[in-house]
Design an enzyme around this catalytic site. Sequence first.
Site, PDB file in Angstrom:
ATOM      1  N   SER A 140       0.847  -1.190   0.000  1.00  0.00           N
ATOM      2  CA  SER A 140       0.000   0.000   0.000  1.00  0.00           C
ATOM      3  C   SER A 140       0.878   1.233   0.000  1.00  0.00           C
ATOM      4  O   SER A 140       1.980   1.223   0.580  1.00  0.00           O
ATOM      5  CB  SER A 140      -0.892   0.004   1.247  1.00  0.00           C
ATOM      6  OG  SER A 140      -1.546   1.251   1.388  1.00  0.00           O
ATOM      7  N   TYR A 156      -0.896  -1.079  10.488  1.00  0.00           N
ATOM      8  CA  TYR A 156      -1.016  -1.453   9.076  1.00  0.00           C
ATOM      9  C   TYR A 156       0.079  -0.783   8.248  1.00  0.00           C
ATOM     10  O   TYR A 156       0.762  -1.431   7.444  1.00  0.00           O
ATOM     11  CB  TYR A 156      -2.390  -1.049   8.553  1.00  0.00           C
ATOM     12  CG  TYR A 156      -2.603  -1.336   7.084  1.00  0.00           C
ATOM     13  CD1 TYR A 156      -2.873  -2.629   6.647  1.00  0.00           C
ATOM     14  CD2 TYR A 156      -2.545  -0.311   6.144  1.00  0.00           C
ATOM     15  CE1 TYR A 156      -3.070  -2.893   5.300  1.00  0.00           C
ATOM     16  CE2 TYR A 156      -2.742  -0.563   4.800  1.00  0.00           C
ATOM     17  CZ  TYR A 156      -3.003  -1.861   4.386  1.00  0.00           C
ATOM     18  OH  TYR A 156      -3.191  -2.125   3.044  1.00  0.00           O
TER      19      TYR A 156
END
Length: 234
Positions: A140, A156
Amino acid sequence: MQHGRRTALVTGGARGIGLEVCRQLADRGLRVLVAARKREAAEEACRTIGAAALPLAMDVTSAKSVGEAVGEARALAGGIDVLVNNAGVSLDGQLRPPYVDEDLLRATLDTNLTGAWRVVEAVVPGMVESGYGRVVNVTSSYGSLSLMDSGRHPAYRISKTALNALTRMLAAELAGTGVLVNAADPGWTRSGMGGPSAPRGPEEGADTPVWLATLPEGDGTTGGLFAGRRPLPW
């Protein structure tokens, strides 16, 4: 090892972006091993993909499960040429540094970093032996140090930053072996993790991972982070 047909292993392959990656790889003529924590979910996904797909039960947080699944994969397909490390979790939407929930951090890292690393360890030596491999770590832009401008989703983000570092190290270690290692950011995609309001559909989200998974022989693209098939800064 010579292959008449390339075989891809996709973790987290039973839904969302992973399922669409499996579909697109099968459409390109690859045999696809659909890995999910529950075999029933993998079997259901395979029914939607067709005869090119084979189900695997794999929990990436368990070295025993990964080893058994990769052994089964080799028995079914004879080798693994492509690995898409797609399995991932996002558990910390409300957490902000400097506060830390250590249990949540460990759980996030165990899937997003160590889980991917476990599968790499089980699969990549066979790729090196055959002289061909494609490893795609689904990451990401949240993990990009250059683009990081928020403390949202810290566990995350840090797990994806670490996965990016693993991508770089693995690419450097495997230089010249025929195994290419890259990271793909699918963007904010409608899925179980991305939610229903995301602007991108799974087809678009899967495009860059599939592109990297099917780089042709002779292509030297390795050690990069890509979104929309274009480089992103680490």
